[in-house]
Motif scaffolding. Structure first.
Motif, PDB file in Angstrom:
ATOM      1  N   VAL A 264       0.768  -1.090  -0.048  1.00  0.00           N
ATOM      2  CA  VAL A 264      -0.049  -0.173  -0.123  1.00  0.00           C
ATOM      3  C   VAL A 264       0.857   1.430  -0.016  1.00  0.00           C
ATOM      4  O   VAL A 264       1.762   1.160   0.773  1.00  0.00           O
ATOM      5  CB  VAL A 264      -1.045   0.056   1.216  1.00  0.00           C
TER       6      VAL A 264
ATOM      7  N   CYS B 225       0.081  -5.596   5.974  1.00  0.00           N
ATOM      8  CA  CYS B 225       0.400  -4.846   4.787  1.00  0.00           C
ATOM      9  C   CYS B 225       1.853  -4.707   4.564  1.00  0.00           C
ATOM     10  O   CYS B 225       2.349  -3.931   5.629  1.00  0.00           O
ATOM     11  CB  CYS B 225      -0.416  -3.675   4.526  1.00  0.00           C
TER      12      CYS B 225
ATOM     13  N   VAL C 159      -9.276   0.434   3.087  1.00  0.00           N
ATOM     14  CA  VAL C 159      -8.210  -0.085   2.318  1.00  0.00           C
ATOM     15  C   VAL C 159      -8.316  -1.589   2.449  1.00  0.00           C
ATOM     16  O   VAL C 159      -8.237  -2.210   1.168  1.00  0.00           O
ATOM     17  CB  VAL C 159      -6.788   0.350   2.670  1.00  0.00           C
TER      18      VAL C 159
END
Length: 244
Positions: free
Chosen positions: A4, A26, A219
């Motif tokens: 990300v 992430c 997200v």
């Protein structure tokens, strides 16, 4: 989960978002101006790369897209301004700077990274989060320049959420006053901060963690059926009157 990109991920809401996304597993790519802070933040987060540059420079966004990789699971544009001046004291340069940093920067970030977001979308789609402000939904004095710029962000998000679907989901978070370094000129005055807090139904100002947790959710694949929304993280300020 794939990587990300977070623009403005070294402090305030951007950093809280980075920390929340790391807890979700992430890998991150940060984009900001200060190389020293980028190095320190990346080292503290782990599994984090970065690109240093200026969001006023269109070439910065191309560099971020190239260095972040060919597949992305999400993008967060947490660059912003708080330029609170009455109309008579605003200049054309003030308005142009607010527009470039808030709206044009978000546009360029998405334009540069859209191919990688489509490539990394997966079944839930890649998640993008942009930022507005409660001052778009509520008219506040001395907010003309920043509210105009953030209003453009909301329009951009809705247009691109339609255009880039179903591979890319785009949502907007619209906070009220949050205790961040960017708002320190206001929040460091506790009398002023307390007065503003009392205007919220929840009787306090926001914290970066309040906002970062929501952004990380949007997200993630858990928010796979949410797109084209402007979500107020504002203690009720945009829709509720206080009891007093």
């Amino acid at each position: 989960m794939n990587r990300v990109v977070i623009y403005g991920g070294t402090g305030g809401i951007g950093l809280a978002t980075a920390q929340a996304l790391r807890k979700r597993g992430c890998r991150l790519h940060l984009a900001a101006r200060d190389v020293g802070r980028l190095e320190e933040t990346a080292a503290g987060l782990g599994e984090t790369t970065f690109t240093a540059g200026d969001a006023m420079d269109p070439a910065f966004f191309t560099a971020v897209a190239q260095e972040a990789g060919d597949t992305l699971a999400g993008l967060v544009y947490a660059v912003g301004t708080i330029n609170l001046r009455p109309l008579a004291r605003l200049t054309a340069d003030d308005a142009l700077t607010d527009f470039k940093l808030n709206a044009l920067g978000a546009f360029l970030a998405l334009q540069a990274s859209a191919p990688a977001l489509k490539a990394g979308a997966g079944e839930a789609g890649a998640g993008v989060v942009l930022f507005s402000t409660v001052a778009v939904a509520q008219g506040f004095p001395a907010h003309a320049s920043v509210a105009m710029a953030k209003g453009a962000v909301e329009g951009l998000a809705l247009s691109l959420a339609a255009e880039l679907s179903p591979q890319i989901r785009i949502n907007v978070v619209a906070p009220s006053l949050t205790r961040t370094p960017l708002s320190a000129a206001i929040t460091s005055n506790e009398t002023l901060a307390s007065g503003i807090a009392s205007m919220h139904a929840l009787q306090r100002l926001g914290t970066p963690d309040d906002i970062g947790a929501l952004v990380a959710f949007l997200v993630s694949a858990e928010a796979g059926w949410i797109t084209g929304q402007v979500i107020g993280a504002d203690g009720g300020r945009s829709s509720l009157r206080t009891k007093g």
